[in-house]
Design an enzyme around this catalytic site. Structure first.
Site, PDB file in Angstrom:
ATOM      1  N   VAL A  47     -13.463   9.976  32.477  1.00 21.60           N
ATOM      2  CA  VAL A  47     -14.026  10.760  32.380  1.00 21.60           C
ATOM      3  C   VAL A  47     -12.519  11.784  32.585  1.00 21.60           C
ATOM      4  O   VAL A  47     -12.403  13.235  33.068  1.00 21.60           O
ATOM      5  CB  VAL A  47     -14.545  10.905  34.246  1.00 21.60           C
ATOM      6  N   LYS A  48     -11.393  11.118  32.929  1.00 17.84           N
ATOM      7  CA  LYS A  48     -10.386  11.988  33.821  1.00 17.84           C
ATOM      8  C   LYS A  48      -9.520  13.211  32.433  1.00 17.84           C
ATOM      9  O   LYS A  48      -9.225  13.933  33.175  1.00 17.84           O
ATOM     10  CB  LYS A  48      -8.756  10.565  34.247  1.00 17.84           C
ATOM     11  N   ASP A  49     -10.022  12.588  31.097  1.00 17.12           N
ATOM     12  CA  ASP A  49      -9.385  14.278  30.306  1.00 17.12           C
ATOM     13  C   ASP A  49     -10.027  15.180  30.507  1.00 17.12           C
ATOM     14  O   ASP A  49      -9.775  16.237  30.464  1.00 17.12           O
ATOM     15  CB  ASP A  49     -10.117  13.353  29.223  1.00 17.12           C
TER      16      ASP A  49
END
Length: 457
Positions: A47-49
């Site tokens: 999700v950090k993208d």
């Protein structure tokens, strides 16, 4: 290649629009429906993208980083991967500081993507000069043309999820979502998604998942930052010993703490039962739903966000030796198939429903077994247990000549090969002494109470 509409210009354009997947076997006992927003479909597998790219693009707009500059960030690994993708495409250098509890896989992947790593001790206060926060701050001061996003307080983090993750969830559930559940670390995901969802429907419940050893739950409930709550834990990616500015506590309805062990075991279970190879925080998030299922009903539509991919935890929670060393597994054989493998080459012994009981007794004596499934027309219709047979024959010796179907008990429960033996054991009671493990329509094998006691002792 702009004349080819189905071709992306670069890897960054593939971020977002991740799938929603219904959970089935693992959520059978949870009211309503449980849907997984599966973020490992992002190119950096987490999700950090989303927020990594947003932080860099916002910094570029402000002029905080110039061409050829250096990005410096303290990360648990996933933000570092998102930043690595941005750095590669945009031509920046990347330095990541990590705590030493992070998995070796995460570190190796970051190095493979060109990042320079500084590995710092976990068990120090945030203000300690060797903490991964402090080391990143120092490097940012020392290195010219560097940008320190500091994901904890950088509000571009939660804005990314307000702009993308929240709208995707609302659209994918057709606005029917009733609960959003996610692990909380920097707070960007939960706060950004919560803001969007509550603007659409203020009644949507937002549940944050916390670790024991983290400050979030008590602070949310009391407003007190209690340092006695802080101690070392090994779950990666959720919980904090600080209060990041990205955490908007006013948008969160509840925090639920999950132990390291329960989160790890639930992660393994998600892989076996749903085919989802996920990171540790995913198991923690699902375990929180289990712990709070009494607050759900048949109309609940629960969306749980799974942060990242399990490939980053192969050396930890998916490694039996590592799990056993920490007391998370207290036996060598963890699944039903591990016990069956010892005798899977042997055919399953059965009694025919229409044959006399004495035939079943002879079969038990010959093969030294205490239970037999009873079959009729190729189906398992009942069971025989030696202790019950003994009592019946003592009461009425003539029973031995009667058909097995007249005295048989209920069929043995049927379990999958990947069910944990602790869960298998829960299916046994004083009236049920064995289970059948189903490998296929025509292949079943038996596990007795004795088999399970031996494996769990």
């Amino acid at each position: 290649m702009k004349d080819l509409p189905k071709v992306y210009d670069n890897i960054l354009q593939t971020i977002g629009n991740t799938p929603m997947i219904q959970l089935n076997k693992i959520a059978e006992d949870i009211p309503g429906v449980v849907l997984a927003k599966t973020e490992y479909f992002n190119p950096g597998h987490s999700v950090k993208d989303r927020m990594a790219l947003k932080m860099i693009e916002d910094a570029e707009k402000r002029g905080d980083i110039k061409p050829g500059g250096t990005i410096i960030e303290c990360t648990s690994g996933n933000t570092g991967m998102g930043l690595a993708l941005a750095a590669i495409v945009k031509g920046y250098k990347l330095i990541c500081t990590l705590s030493d509890k992070q998995s070796k896989e995460k570190m190796d992947i970051l190095r493979a993507m060109g990042a320079e790593l500084y590995v710092c001790p976990t068990n120090v206060a945030p203000e300690h000069p060797e903490s991964y926060y402090s080391v990143a701050t120092r490097l940012a001061k020392e290195i010219p043309n560097s940008f320190y996003p500091y994901q904890y307080d950088n509000l571009s983090n939660r804005e990314a999820h307000y702009e993308s993750t929240g709208p995707e969830i609302w659209e994918q559930t057709d606005g029917k979502i009733t609960h959003f559940v996610v692990g909380v670390g920097t707070g960007g995901t939960i706060s950004g998604v919560a803001k969007y969802l509550k603007e659409k429907n203020p009644d949507v419940k937002i549940w944050g998942v916390d670790s024991y050893g983290s400050v979030f739950k008590k602070y949310h409930e009391t407003g007190e930052f209690d340092e006695s709550e802080i101690y070392s834990y090994i779950t990666e990616g959720i919980g904090e010993d600080i209060l990041p500015k990205n955490v908007d506590f006013s948008l969160i309805d509840k925090f639920e703490k999950v132990t390291d062990r329960d989160g790890a075991l639930a992660t393994r279970e998600l892989a076996r039962k749903e085919g989802l190879l996920l990171g540790w925080s995913a198991g923690s998030a699902f375990q929180a739903i289990r712990q709070l299922k009494h607050e759900l009903d048949e109309d609940s539509v629960v969306v749980v966000l799974f942060h990242d991919h399990g490939s980053r935890y192969v050396g930890k929670i998916f490694n039996d030796d590592w799990m056993e060393e920490r007391g998370f597994l207290n036996h060598k054989n963890k699944m039903a198939k591990d016990l069956v493998d010892k005798h899977r080459h042997l055919p399953l012994l059965t009694a025919n429903a229409n044959e006399p009981v004495e035939n079943a007794i002879q079969l038990m004596r010959k093969h030294d077994v205490s239970q037999l499934p009873v079959v009729d027309g190729g189906k398992y219709v009942g069971s025989l247990d030696d202790s019950r047979l003994l009592q019946v024959i003592l009461d009425n010796p003539a029973v031995s000549s009667r058909p097995a179907k007249e005295i048989m008990d209920a069929p043995f429960p049927v379990v999958s090969p990947t069910e944990e033996i602790r869960d298998v054991a829960k299916r046994l009671n004083k009236n049920t002494g064995a289970v059948l493990v189903k490998f296929g329509e025509d292949e079943h094998h038996i596990l007795s109470r004795h088999d399970l006691v031996a494996a769990l002792s």
